[in-house]
Every structure is written in structure tokens, then in C-alpha cells.
Design an enzyme around this catalytic site. Structure first.
Site, PDB file in Angstrom:
ATOM      1  N   ALA A 172       0.864  -1.172   0.000  1.00  0.00           N
ATOM      2  CA  ALA A 172       0.000   0.000   0.000  1.00  0.00           C
ATOM      3  C   ALA A 172       0.902   1.224   0.000  1.00  0.00           C
ATOM      4  O   ALA A 172       1.732   1.396   0.901  1.00  0.00           O
ATOM      5  CB  ALA A 172      -0.905  -0.002   1.232  1.00  0.00           C
ATOM      6  N   SER A 173       0.771   2.061  -1.007  1.00  0.00           N
ATOM      7  CA  SER A 173       1.635   3.234  -1.129  1.00  0.00           C
ATOM      8  C   SER A 173       1.457   4.176   0.057  1.00  0.00           C
ATOM      9  O   SER A 173       0.386   4.233   0.670  1.00  0.00           O
ATOM     10  CB  SER A 173       1.326   3.993  -2.418  1.00  0.00           C
ATOM     11  OG  SER A 173       1.571   3.198  -3.550  1.00  0.00           O
TER      12      SER A 173
END
Length: 243
Positions: free
Chosen positions: A99-100
Site C-alpha cells: 500500500a503506497s
């Protein structure tokens, strides 16, 4: 009897801090429209109960929501990328999906110059968080997202449903874009490329923008922004290295 220290945190505990962290990352206040999107899209709803966090020794250690709720929650509402899927190779944990960091997401959206009424194609759905932010900003019907990993597609759809969002998510090779919903005002990739797939330029309206992470032999990682011309070529490109 449970105490406040035992209670698992809630989004209210984390979102204000996250917005402050994102502002620090950007070097300026988060624009009001993206603040509203961050408040409308709880990041924890797009994360699995098991994360892998850096262990300080070059590897990753499991953080389980059931056993370490406060540590898990602190990670969920921190401005850092989080490993959400791994494989094991020779007893080494190898990340396969993440997840960025929200700050990176918002900076990318600023590069894209997203505005009301635009239609956006996202390349690389991942957890669905980025697509949810776009849907909160533009409306579900204006957002299409594609992902090559079938398992991630199903998980992203479940995450989006849980968050009350319903942008179109399709299982396909992102290099092909998604012709049925073209043309788009913006194409935003979450995966790095070394050359921009022709389909992305073909599916972008004249004057539209393509924004993608980029790597090359001379630069490890950065963001490439292109404006598509009337003849379908790309011009006015800019590159911002990640620091």
C-alpha cells in the site's frame, strides 16, 4: 474491565495525524478537496489484518492486528508504504504487493491536476485505496481501475465495498489500458515503467495527462508527467525524482 489503553483506536484517532504527516511530505497544506477525500476514505479499510513492517535489520516482521492492535493502527495511519502481501524465498520474506504511502499518493494526484468532472483510468489497483480517493473526489462513474493480479482485484473490490465505494475495477494487463471506457482525461499509474505504453497515450484525450512512476538506468525512481497532444503524441513532459 477494559481501559482506554486496551481499546483499539478508531479512524478519528489517526486521520488528523495522517493529514499532518502528508502535509509535511508535500511541504504545504493538503488541498481541501484531498483532505475531504482522506477523511471520507479510511485507510485501515484497505489494509489486511496482517502487515509486514521493516524490522530495522533490512528485512520485514509481521504486525498482526489481533495481537498488536495499537502497532497495527499506528502503521495504518502513518505516511509510509506498507507491505500487504509477501512470498517466502529461501527463508527470506519477499514483498509482492504494498500500500503506497498516502503522501506519495496525494503528490501523484497533485501532479495529475485532477479536477471536477474528469474521467480517470488508474493502472494498478493494489488495495483499492487510490481508486477510492479518486471516487470520493470525482464520483464512482468517473473512475476506472485495472490490475493484473486476479487475487488483488478481488481483494480490492471487497475493500471498496467495505468503504462504500464502487469504481469499476477490471482484471487485465495495465499496459493495455481499458479501451471500453476511453478516452480519459487522466491516466495515473501506481506501478513504475521504463517506457510509456502506447495504449495509454491512445486512450488519453488531447490535452489530458499521463502520470506514472518511472525508473531507468540513470534514475532509480521518480514521477513522469506527460501531456497528450492532438496527434496522440506526448509533450511537455516533466520528471520529479523522489527524495
Amino acid at each position: 474491565m477494559s481501559t482506554a489503553a486496551d481499546r483499539e483506536p478508531t479512524p478519528v484517532d489517526g486521520v488528523d495525524s495522517l493529514i499532518d504527516q502528508v502535509a509535511e511530505h508535500l511541504g504545504h497544506a493538503v488541498p481541501p478537496e484531498w483532505q475531504a477525500a482522506l477523511r471520507a476514505v479510511p485507510r485501515h479499510q484497505f489494509l489486511p489484518d496482517r502487515l509486514w513492517l521493516r524490522d530495522g535489520a533490512g528485512g520485514y516482521a509481521v504486525c498482526d492486528r489481533v495481537h498488536e492492535p495499537h502497532r497495527w493502527w499506528a502503521a495504518a495511519y502513518s505516511d509510509m508504504p506498507l507491505i500487504t502481501q509477501v512470498i517466502s524465498e529461501d527463508d527470506t520474506v519477499v514483498p509482492t504487493s504494498s500500500a503506497s504511502a498516502p503522501g506519495t499518493v496525494i503528490r501523484t494526484l497533485e501532479h495529475a491536476k485532477v479536477a471536477d468532472g474528469m474521467r480517470v483510468l488508474e493502472i494498478g489497483t493494489g488495495t483499492g485505496f487510490h481508486a477510492a480517493l479518486l471516487a470520493a473526489r470525482l464520483g464512482e462513474k468517473n473512475v476506472t481501475s485495472v490490475e493484473v493480479d486476479a487475487a488483488l482485484v478481488e481483494q480490492a473490490r471487497a475493500n471498496l465495498r467495505r468503504a462504500g465505494r464502487a469504481p469499476a475495477v477490471h482484471h487485465t494487463d495495465g499496459a493495455l489500458g481499458w479501451p471500453p471506457d476511453a478516452p480519459y482525461d487522466r491516466i495515473i499509474a501506481t506501478c513504475a515503467v521504463r517506457s510509456v505504453p502506447p495504449a495509454w497515450l491512445e486512450q488519453t484525450r488531447p490535452g489530458g495527462r499521463v502520470v506514472t512512476p518511472w525508473d531507468s538506468a540513470w534514475c532509480a525512481f521518480g514521477t513522469l508527467t506527460l501531456t497528450v497532444s492532438d496527434d496522440g503524441s506526448a509533450s511537455d513532459g516533466s520528471f520529479a525524482a523522489f527524495g
